[in-house]
Design an enzyme around this catalytic site. Structure first.
Site, PDB file in Angstrom:
ATOM      1  CD  GLN A   1      -2.613   6.473  -2.726  1.00  0.00           C
ATOM      2  OE1 GLN A   1      -2.736   7.391  -3.530  1.00  0.00           O
ATOM      3  NE2 GLN A   1      -2.386   6.668  -1.453  1.00  0.00           N
TER       4      GLN A   1
ATOM      5  CE1 TYR B   1      -4.179  -2.560   5.788  1.00  0.00           C
ATOM      6  CE2 TYR B   1      -1.831  -2.688   5.348  1.00  0.00           C
ATOM      7  CZ  TYR B   1      -3.138  -2.743   4.908  1.00  0.00           C
ATOM      8  OH  TYR B   1      -3.406  -2.980   3.578  1.00  0.00           O
TER       9      TYR B   1
ATOM     10  NE  ARG C   1      -4.257  -1.035   1.227  1.00  0.00           N
ATOM     11  CZ  ARG C   1      -5.414  -1.143   1.828  1.00  0.00           C
ATOM     12  NH1 ARG C   1      -5.491  -1.529   3.066  1.00  0.00           N
ATOM     13  NH2 ARG C   1      -6.527  -0.849   1.193  1.00  0.00           N
TER      14      ARG C   1
ATOM     15  CG  ASP D   1      -5.280  -0.409  -2.511  1.00  0.00           C
ATOM     16  OD1 ASP D   1      -5.822  -1.510  -2.340  1.00  0.00           O
ATOM     17  OD2 ASP D   1      -4.842   0.290  -1.581  1.00  0.00           O
TER      18      ASP D   1
ATOM     19  CB  SER E   1      -8.439   1.259  -1.669  1.00  0.00           C
ATOM     20  OG  SER E   1      -7.462   1.307  -0.675  1.00  0.00           O
TER      21      SER E   1
HETATM   22  P1  NAD Z   1      -8.332  -2.644   7.212  1.00  0.00           P
HETATM   23  O1  NAD Z   1      -9.415  -3.123   6.323  1.00  0.00           O
HETATM   24  O2  NAD Z   1      -7.169  -3.545   7.501  1.00  0.00           O
HETATM   25  O3  NAD Z   1      -8.993  -2.263   8.647  1.00  0.00           O
HETATM   26  C1  NAD Z   1     -10.119  -1.443   8.756  1.00  0.00           C
HETATM   27  C2  NAD Z   1      -9.973  -0.547   9.962  1.00  0.00           C
HETATM   28  O4  NAD Z   1     -10.144  -1.294  11.167  1.00  0.00           O
HETATM   29  C3  NAD Z   1      -8.615   0.132  10.098  1.00  0.00           C
HETATM   30  O5  NAD Z   1      -8.805   1.528  10.054  1.00  0.00           O
HETATM   31  C4  NAD Z   1      -8.086  -0.341  11.436  1.00  0.00           C
HETATM   32  O6  NAD Z   1      -7.335   0.656  12.118  1.00  0.00           O
HETATM   33  C5  NAD Z   1      -9.388  -0.653  12.163  1.00  0.00           C
HETATM   34  N1  NAD Z   1      -9.256  -1.498  13.370  1.00  0.00           N
HETATM   35  C6  NAD Z   1      -8.480  -2.586  13.587  1.00  0.00           C
HETATM   36  N2  NAD Z   1      -8.679  -3.077  14.837  1.00  0.00           N
HETATM   37  C7  NAD Z   1      -9.619  -2.298  15.424  1.00  0.00           C
HETATM   38  C8  NAD Z   1     -10.259  -2.294  16.704  1.00  0.00           C
HETATM   39  N3  NAD Z   1      -9.953  -3.197  17.638  1.00  0.00           N
HETATM   40  N4  NAD Z   1     -11.156  -1.327  16.959  1.00  0.00           N
HETATM   41  C9  NAD Z   1     -11.481  -0.399  16.018  1.00  0.00           C
HETATM   42  N5  NAD Z   1     -10.921  -0.337  14.794  1.00  0.00           N
HETATM   43  C10 NAD Z   1      -9.998  -1.280  14.499  1.00  0.00           C
HETATM   44  O7  NAD Z   1      -7.744  -1.271   6.750  1.00  0.00           O
HETATM   45  P2  NAD Z   1      -7.955  -0.425   5.414  1.00  0.00           P
HETATM   46  O8  NAD Z   1      -9.259   0.247   5.487  1.00  0.00           O
HETATM   47  O9  NAD Z   1      -7.694  -1.282   4.260  1.00  0.00           O
HETATM   48  O10 NAD Z   1      -6.789   0.649   5.533  1.00  0.00           O
HETATM   49  C11 NAD Z   1      -6.301   1.116   6.750  1.00  0.00           C
HETATM   50  C12 NAD Z   1      -5.310   2.250   6.554  1.00  0.00           C
HETATM   51  O11 NAD Z   1      -4.454   2.078   5.438  1.00  0.00           O
HETATM   52  C13 NAD Z   1      -5.987   3.565   6.352  1.00  0.00           C
HETATM   53  O12 NAD Z   1      -5.263   4.507   7.088  1.00  0.00           O
HETATM   54  C14 NAD Z   1      -5.818   3.857   4.911  1.00  0.00           C
HETATM   55  O13 NAD Z   1      -5.848   5.244   4.636  1.00  0.00           O
HETATM   56  C15 NAD Z   1      -4.478   3.266   4.656  1.00  0.00           C
HETATM   57  N6  NAD Z   1      -4.343   2.948   3.237  1.00  0.00           N
HETATM   58  C16 NAD Z   1      -3.240   3.409   2.570  1.00  0.00           C
HETATM   59  C17 NAD Z   1      -3.125   3.142   1.203  1.00  0.00           C
HETATM   60  C18 NAD Z   1      -1.967   3.651   0.426  1.00  0.00           C
HETATM   61  O14 NAD Z   1      -1.201   4.450   0.893  1.00  0.00           O
HETATM   62  N7  NAD Z   1      -1.782   3.163  -0.795  1.00  0.00           N
HETATM   63  C19 NAD Z   1      -4.088   2.417   0.546  1.00  0.00           C
HETATM   64  C20 NAD Z   1      -5.186   1.949   1.271  1.00  0.00           C
HETATM   65  C21 NAD Z   1      -5.301   2.218   2.619  1.00  0.00           C
END
Ligand code: NAD
Length: 380
Positions: A129, A228, A124, A132, A135
């Protein structure tokens, strides 16, 4: 030079998406590549064969014509045994191959000496992006999850001032504010609900507030690597449950999206917390497929627990197949730019960090170490 791409009709029950949409097919055929599509592959997503043909695809109705000489197979779900059999050694297969939960399919890809890329393994990083798929499909899932919540909820979402008096807005709680959670929040806000959200990553707070929702500050910060979350300690889990209890009890609709990469989903809504929820409240558990964020979720079902509806939808992106396919197809288009060189030939050197990270099998071996370890452990 040109490449022959093949797009099969997905065979997994309930899968309504198609890997390429006519928009992307048009770009590939314009670049002199050949795109073959299995007839009807886009039907469920509402992309008729005629639109693919107009974009230059060869629509074929038998698997032999689809795969004969094909160099790259573009798909969504891991292929079944019958879908691997017709492929020649060295054929490239790209999809959401779900390696940790589809070890049989990985073994098949390995044994057939296919070169496979699992798009959920993409790093990621900023450069990745546009490809992805986690996402893009999470965006769809978050939107659908909130609509399911609104449908099951016996209340309006918005505040209404009517001749029949004032109606108070619904209270929505979103647990996990990553990509899907933020889309769920945005959807609930557009429908006019009062929205609260919580995430263990404090960085998520700013994004939640920018959508006009309230962020629950729970004194836990579990930012892990790569943006993450990390798994909480037992003490943190107890603290989290205690602090979430009030918000859970007050909510009309809860959408849960919490995930920790490579682990079972954390349980956030426990049985005892649910006993304090009011009749008519709704939980939509987006983590149903990976163990559930709610203790009583049943994947693929909506159950009634003392008047609280608990929905555990599976494959949510497939419920909005037109746009889910379009986004996926654009992700693939971007990924293919790494795999096809400027002369239009398939590259075979996967040194690029994005290709290296997403390479699953090649030449009879499993290139992704964690999956290779799982397979060795399971002796598949
Ligand atoms: P994910 O599907 O792995 O998790 C979903 C959410 O659950 C996350 O925000 C995580 O912090 C949260 N979580 C985990 N345990 C928890 C708990 N016990 N209580 C409450 N919340 C909890 O994550 P995602 O949505 O795929 O992405 C997470 C992060 O990665 C975000 O900050 C996103 O912006 C970032 N991201 C970056 C890129 C990139 O730079 N290319 C791409 C996609 C996502």
């Amino acid at each position: 030079m040109s490449v022959i791409f093949a797009v099969p009709k997905e065979s997994v029950v309930g899968e309504r998406r198609v890997a390429l949409v006519p928009e992307t097919v048009g770009k590939l055929t314009k670049a002199k590549h050949e795109v073959r599509l299995e007839a009807g592959a886009g039907k469920e997503a509402r992309y008729p064969d005629a639109d693919f043909a107009a974009a230059g695809a060869k629509v074929v109705s038998d698997r032999a014509s689809l795969y004969s000489g094909a160099q790259v197979v573009l798909r969504l779900q891991p292929p079944a045994a019958a879908e691997v059999k017709p492929l020649a050694e060295g054929t490239v297969v790209i999809g959401v191959l779900n390696p940790s939960r589809s070890l049989d399919a990985v073994a098949r890809l390995r044994d057939a000496k296919l070169t496979s890329f699992a798009l959920e393994l993409l790093p990621r990083i900023t450069r990745a992006q546009s490809m992805d798929v986690l996402s893009s499909q999470a965006t769809v899932a978050g939107y659908r999850a909130m609509l399911i919540g609104a449908e099951l909820c016996p209340k309006f979402f918005p505040m209404l001032t009517t001749a029949a008096g004032t109606i108070r807005p619904a209270r929505v709680l979103v647990l996990g504010a990553g990509v899907a959670g933020l889309m769920a929040i945005a959807t609930a806000k557009r429908l006019g609900a009062l929205v609260e959200a919580y995430d263990v990553r404090r960085a998520a707070g700013e994004q939640v507030r920018s959508l006009g929702a309230r962020f629950l500050e729970l004194q836990i910060n579990a930012e892990g690597s790569g943006g993450y979350a990390r798994e909480l300690t037992d003490a943190e889990k107890a603290q989290e449950a205690e602090m979430l209890a009030r918000a859970v009890a007050d909510a009309d609709v809860i959408v849960t999206t919490a995930a920790i990469p490579g682990r079972k989903a954390p349980i956030l809504v426990r049985k005892e917390m649910m006993s304090k929820m009011h009749a008519g409240a709704v939980i939509v558990d987006l983590a149903a497929e990976t163990g559930g964020n709610c203790e009583l979720t049943k994947p693929g079902e909506t159950v009634d627990v003392g008047g609280v509806s608990v929905a555990g939808p599976v494959n949510l992106p497939s419920q909005l197949p037109f746009h889910a396919s379009q986004m996926y197809s654009r992700n693939l288009e971007s990924f293919l730019k790494l795999l096809v060189d400027a002369q239009g030939a398939l590259i075979t050197d996967y040194a690029d960090e994005i290709l290296a990270a997403s390479l699953l099998t090649r030449g009879g071996t499993v290139a992704h170490k964690p999956t290779a370890d799982l397979l060795a452990g399971g002796k598949t």
